[in-house]
Write a protein that holds these residues in place. Structure first.
Motif, PDB file in Angstrom:
ATOM      1  N   ASP A  90       0.910  -1.225  -0.002  1.00 15.96           N
ATOM      2  CA  ASP A  90      -0.032   0.041  -0.053  1.00 15.96           C
ATOM      3  C   ASP A  90       0.915   1.078  -0.111  1.00 15.96           C
ATOM      4  N   ASP A  91       0.292   2.547   0.564  1.00 19.17           N
ATOM      5  CA  ASP A  91       1.408   3.505   0.448  1.00 19.17           C
ATOM      6  C   ASP A  91       2.199   3.719   1.431  1.00 19.17           C
ATOM      7  N   GLY A  92       2.004   2.802   2.488  1.00 23.05           N
ATOM      8  CA  GLY A  92       2.628   3.025   3.676  1.00 23.05           C
ATOM      9  C   GLY A  92       4.045   2.157   3.442  1.00 23.05           C
ATOM     10  N   LEU A  93       4.865   2.592   4.496  1.00 20.79           N
ATOM     11  CA  LEU A  93       6.323   1.884   4.526  1.00 20.79           C
ATOM     12  C   LEU A  93       6.205   0.513   4.946  1.00 20.79           C
ATOM     13  N   THR A  94       7.229  -0.570   4.379  1.00 20.89           N
ATOM     14  CA  THR A  94       7.051  -1.794   4.830  1.00 20.89           C
ATOM     15  C   THR A  94       7.761  -1.985   6.088  1.00 20.89           C
ATOM     16  N   PRO A  95       7.553  -2.833   6.760  1.00 22.71           N
ATOM     17  CA  PRO A  95       8.294  -3.014   8.268  1.00 22.71           C
ATOM     18  C   PRO A  95       9.656  -2.865   8.082  1.00 22.71           C
ATOM     19  N   LEU A  96      10.405  -3.393   6.987  1.00 21.46           N
ATOM     20  CA  LEU A  96      11.754  -3.168   6.734  1.00 21.46           C
ATOM     21  C   LEU A  96      11.959  -1.790   6.430  1.00 21.46           C
ATOM     22  N   GLN A  97      11.461  -0.978   5.721  1.00 20.87           N
ATOM     23  CA  GLN A  97      11.460   0.222   5.482  1.00 20.87           C
ATOM     24  C   GLN A  97      11.466   1.215   6.858  1.00 20.87           C
ATOM     25  N   ALA A  98      10.406   0.924   7.530  1.00 23.04           N
ATOM     26  CA  ALA A  98      10.179   1.391   8.880  1.00 23.04           C
ATOM     27  C   ALA A  98      11.118   1.339   9.917  1.00 23.04           C
ATOM     28  N   SER A  99      11.860  -0.001   9.853  1.00 23.04           N
ATOM     29  CA  SER A  99      12.934  -0.341  10.616  1.00 23.04           C
ATOM     30  C   SER A  99      14.017   0.481  10.299  1.00 23.04           C
ATOM     31  N   PHE A 100      14.285   0.755   8.927  1.00 25.73           N
ATOM     32  CA  PHE A 100      15.644   1.675   8.614  1.00 25.73           C
ATOM     33  C   PHE A 100      15.329   3.070   8.793  1.00 25.73           C
ATOM     34  N   ARG A 101      14.017   3.623   8.915  1.00 25.30           N
ATOM     35  CA  ARG A 101      13.822   4.942   9.352  1.00 25.30           C
ATOM     36  C   ARG A 101      14.028   5.009  11.021  1.00 25.30           C
ATOM     37  N   ARG A 102      13.282   4.112  11.630  1.00 25.18           N
ATOM     38  CA  ARG A 102      13.618   4.090  13.157  1.00 25.18           C
ATOM     39  C   ARG A 102      15.145   3.946  13.492  1.00 25.18           C
ATOM     40  N   HIS A 103      15.770   3.115  13.039  1.00 29.67           N
ATOM     41  CA  HIS A 103      17.338   3.156  13.321  1.00 29.67           C
ATOM     42  C   HIS A 103      18.226   4.237  12.819  1.00 29.67           C
ATOM     43  N   HIS A 104      17.576   5.173  11.930  1.00 28.57           N
ATOM     44  CA  HIS A 104      18.422   6.015  11.336  1.00 28.57           C
ATOM     45  C   HIS A 104      19.702   5.529  10.341  1.00 28.57           C
ATOM     46  N   ALA A 105      18.940   4.390   9.531  1.00 29.86           N
ATOM     47  CA  ALA A 105      19.670   3.585   8.808  1.00 29.86           C
ATOM     48  C   ALA A 105      20.027   4.287   7.301  1.00 29.86           C
ATOM     49  N   LEU A 106      19.829   5.414   7.132  1.00 30.40           N
ATOM     50  CA  LEU A 106      20.134   6.091   5.834  1.00 30.40           C
ATOM     51  C   LEU A 106      20.605   7.524   6.012  1.00 30.40           C
ATOM     52  N   GLN A 107      21.350   8.005   5.247  1.00 31.40           N
ATOM     53  CA  GLN A 107      21.549   9.463   5.207  1.00 31.40           C
ATOM     54  C   GLN A 107      21.311  10.035   3.875  1.00 31.40           C
ATOM     55  N   CYS A 108      22.189   9.881   2.688  1.00 32.64           N
ATOM     56  CA  CYS A 108      21.959  10.604   1.635  1.00 32.64           C
ATOM     57  C   CYS A 108      20.826   9.909   0.968  1.00 32.64           C
ATOM     58  N   GLY A 109      20.697   8.323   1.318  1.00 30.50           N
ATOM     59  CA  GLY A 109      19.807   7.551   0.632  1.00 30.50           C
ATOM     60  C   GLY A 109      19.963   7.087  -0.713  1.00 30.50           C
ATOM     61  N   SER A 110      21.198   7.115  -1.160  1.00 30.33           N
ATOM     62  CA  SER A 110      21.740   6.646  -2.519  1.00 30.33           C
ATOM     63  C   SER A 110      21.706   5.353  -2.318  1.00 30.33           C
ATOM     64  N   CYS A 111      22.366   4.483  -1.369  1.00 29.78           N
ATOM     65  CA  CYS A 111      22.461   2.884  -1.373  1.00 29.78           C
ATOM     66  C   CYS A 111      21.245   2.439  -0.768  1.00 29.78           C
ATOM     67  N   THR A 112      20.215   3.401  -0.184  1.00 33.23           N
ATOM     68  CA  THR A 112      19.136   2.598   0.495  1.00 33.23           C
ATOM     69  C   THR A 112      17.918   1.537  -0.431  1.00 33.23           C
ATOM     70  N   PRO A 113      17.914   2.088  -1.386  1.00 38.81           N
ATOM     71  CA  PRO A 113      16.958   1.247  -2.154  1.00 38.81           C
ATOM     72  C   PRO A 113      17.653  -0.285  -2.338  1.00 38.81           C
ATOM     73  N   GLY A 114      18.846  -0.382  -2.805  1.00 39.26           N
ATOM     74  CA  GLY A 114      19.781  -1.522  -3.066  1.00 39.26           C
ATOM     75  C   GLY A 114      19.806  -2.231  -1.719  1.00 39.26           C
ATOM     76  N   MET A 115      19.929  -1.539  -0.467  1.00 39.96           N
ATOM     77  CA  MET A 115      20.029  -2.134   0.975  1.00 39.96           C
ATOM     78  C   MET A 115      18.906  -2.911   1.236  1.00 39.96           C
ATOM     79  N   ILE A 116      17.690  -1.961   0.918  1.00 45.70           N
ATOM     80  CA  ILE A 116      16.377  -2.432   1.479  1.00 45.70           C
ATOM     81  C   ILE A 116      16.017  -3.751   0.580  1.00 45.70           C
TER      82      ILE A 116
END
Ligand code: FES
Ligand code: FES
Length: 157
Positions: A80-106
């Motif tokens: 749906d339009d929301g974040l997946t649990p994995l995406q939400a976890s990345f946000r919760r843990h501040h697991a991204l900064q510029c976001g360039s690598c993030t789609p590949g990481m996820i």
């Protein structure tokens, strides 16, 4: 050449030059710019997508090789339009900064957790070792992936 495949559950048909990579096809022909391109020669992992369920580097695959396949990009991970649990976890843990690598990481982590929801930190580090991040230092990324395991075990992913 004409190529037909499925992207994020939708049948698509594109006309491409035989030399066009799948990454560029996704970004420029299909406007799925969530798939990022960094090194363009298979090193950084930013362009990772799911190809028939396997995490692959879309800069190393030609669009014509996708004929008849099922591709899932980072845009297709959410139901749906929301974040997946994995995406939400990345946000919760501040697991991204510029976001360039993030789609590949996820995308890479999603493939791992789907197959191995009980994986430990060493396994997460091993699998994500092919995805380079210039910003975060990896600790928060590994923590985010480990924290998302519960959602995959319970089927809430
Ligand atoms: S852009 Fe594909 S691996 Fe770097
Ligand atoms: S968050 Fe910037 S490269 Fe990973």
């Amino acid at each position: 050449m004409q190529v037909c495949f499925e992207v994020n559950g939708r049948d698509v048909e594109v006309v491409v030059e035989p030399r066009l990579t799948l990454a560029d096809c996704l970004r420029h022909h299909l406007r799925l710019t969530g798939t990022h391109v960094g090194c363009e020669h298979g090193v950084c992992g930013a362009c990772t997508v799911l190809f028939d369920g396997n995490a692959v580097r879309s800069c190393l695959i030609l669009a014509v090789q996708a004929e008849g396949s099922k591709i899932v990009t980072v845009e297709g991970l959410s139901k749906d339009d929301g974040l997946t649990p994995l995406q939400a976890s990345f946000r919760r843990h501040h697991a991204l900064q510029c976001g360039s690598c993030t789609p590949g990481m996820i995308t890479t982590a999603h493939a791992l957790l789907s197959a191995e929801p009980d994986c430990d930190a060493d396994r997460v580090r091993e699998v994500l070792s092919g995805n380079l991040c210039r910003c975060t230092g990896y600790v928060s990324i590994v923590e985010a992936v480990l924290d998302a395991r519960a959602a995959y075990k319970s089927g809430a992913s």
